[in-house]
Write an enzyme that holds these catalytic residues in place. Structure first.
Site, PDB file in Angstrom:
ATOM      1  N   GLY A  80       0.745  -1.181  -0.045  1.00 39.49           N
ATOM      2  CA  GLY A  80      -0.022   0.009  -0.092  1.00 39.49           C
ATOM      3  C   GLY A  80       0.838   1.365  -0.049  1.00 39.49           C
ATOM      4  O   GLY A  80       2.150   1.254   0.528  1.00 39.49           O
ATOM      5  N   CYS A 122       6.498  -0.110   6.988  1.00 38.56           N
ATOM      6  CA  CYS A 122       6.196   0.987   6.107  1.00 38.56           C
ATOM      7  C   CYS A 122       7.506   1.481   5.405  1.00 38.56           C
ATOM      8  O   CYS A 122       8.495   1.484   5.812  1.00 38.56           O
ATOM      9  CB  CYS A 122       5.744   2.080   7.222  1.00 38.56           C
ATOM     10  SG  CYS A 122       5.007   3.618   6.490  1.00 38.56           S
ATOM     11  N   HIS A 153      -3.799   0.644   8.158  1.00 40.92           N
ATOM     12  CA  HIS A 153      -2.592   1.187   8.230  1.00 40.92           C
ATOM     13  C   HIS A 153      -2.305   2.377   7.259  1.00 40.92           C
ATOM     14  O   HIS A 153      -1.756   3.378   7.566  1.00 40.92           O
ATOM     15  CB  HIS A 153      -1.367   0.217   7.828  1.00 40.92           C
ATOM     16  CG  HIS A 153      -0.274   0.451   7.639  1.00 40.92           C
ATOM     17  ND1 HIS A 153       0.921   0.260   8.490  1.00 40.92           N
ATOM     18  CD2 HIS A 153       0.479   1.355   6.654  1.00 40.92           C
ATOM     19  CE1 HIS A 153       2.025   0.827   8.086  1.00 40.92           C
ATOM     20  NE2 HIS A 153       1.943   1.192   7.029  1.00 40.92           N
ATOM     21  N   GLU A 154      -2.729   2.244   5.860  1.00 41.18           N
ATOM     22  CA  GLU A 154      -2.740   3.232   4.993  1.00 41.18           C
ATOM     23  C   GLU A 154      -3.554   4.268   5.353  1.00 41.18           C
ATOM     24  O   GLU A 154      -3.235   5.648   5.500  1.00 41.18           O
ATOM     25  CB  GLU A 154      -3.156   2.836   3.541  1.00 41.18           C
ATOM     26  CG  GLU A 154      -2.079   1.795   3.295  1.00 41.18           C
ATOM     27  CD  GLU A 154      -0.674   2.127   2.910  1.00 41.18           C
ATOM     28  OE1 GLU A 154      -0.548   3.451   3.043  1.00 41.18           O
ATOM     29  OE2 GLU A 154       0.108   1.215   3.219  1.00 41.18           O
ATOM     30  N   HIS A 214      -2.271   7.073   7.794  1.00 41.03           N
ATOM     31  CA  HIS A 214      -1.184   7.931   7.047  1.00 41.03           C
ATOM     32  C   HIS A 214      -2.124   9.452   6.719  1.00 41.03           C
ATOM     33  O   HIS A 214      -1.682  10.500   6.819  1.00 41.03           O
ATOM     34  CB  HIS A 214      -0.759   7.414   5.808  1.00 41.03           C
ATOM     35  CG  HIS A 214       0.565   6.496   5.925  1.00 41.03           C
ATOM     36  ND1 HIS A 214       1.558   7.109   6.466  1.00 41.03           N
ATOM     37  CD2 HIS A 214       0.673   5.429   5.647  1.00 41.03           C
ATOM     38  CE1 HIS A 214       2.407   6.014   6.840  1.00 41.03           C
ATOM     39  NE2 HIS A 214       2.130   4.964   6.017  1.00 41.03           N
TER      40      HIS A 214
END
Length: 184
Positions: A45, A98, A140-141, A144
């Site tokens: 991702g 990451c 997770h994305e 951000h």
């Protein structure tokens, strides 16, 4: 075009990203660049802040995990202006890494299932539910977009132990096969 990955310590990674509309300048080119950059860096991702743009967009391709989760066979998606509306199920830990924090992997606990609303690359609206690995990568994305990094989810002691490594990363003390941008 392959874009440079923004590395830990750069302020754009800590900003809450802004929503965009379909008239965002050169949107199609940027979407294409996001895919190309993610694949070049061997990512699963990639969020727009990771390439220096504080906008609410990320791409995912989880198809490489289809052997463990067959529903991920063709899981390749663009998420624009995403909003997680619900997190449910048992929380479970898994090692995460990451592209913006090269060389560090740590266990992160996340919700098993999510509900999310978003626009795709054709500006079609979706309301969907995901669980398992797909839910983890989306969370997770999505983090951000809110200026949150996976290391923020670590226990306080682990954060203290990582501090030196993170400082080194912010100064360029790491190896990566992709282009990157450090804070100035």
């Amino acid at each position: 075009m392959i874009l440079p990955i923004t590395i830990y310590g750069h302020p754009v990674l800590r900003k809450v990203a802004k929503e965009i509309d379909k008239d965002y300048p050169e949107l199609q080119k940027f979407m294409d660049d996001m895919w190309q950059t993610m694949y070049f860096a061997d990512g699963v991702g990639l969020a727009a802040p990771q390439v220096g743009r504080s906008i609410r967009m990320f791409v995912l391709d989880c198809s490489s995990f289809a052997e463990d989760e067959p529903e991920l066979e063709d899981f390749k998606k663009m998420f624009i202006n995403a909003k997680i509306t619900e997190r449910t199920g048992d929380e479970w830990a898994m090692s995460e890494g990451c592209l913006s924090i090269p060389g560090i992997n740590e266990d992160v606990t996340r919700s098993e299932s999510i509900k999310i609303e978003y626009y795709d690359e054709n500006w079609e609206f979706h309301q969907e539910e995901y669980s398992g690995f797909a839910a983890r990568v989306i969370q997770h994305e999505y983090d951000h977009l809110d200026g949150i990094l996976f290391t923020d989810h670590c226990a306080p002691l682990k954060k203290r132990l990582l501090k030196g490594k993170l400082t080194g990363i912010s100064k360029g003390l790491f190896k990566a096969k992709y282009r990157f941008t450090l804070a100035k």
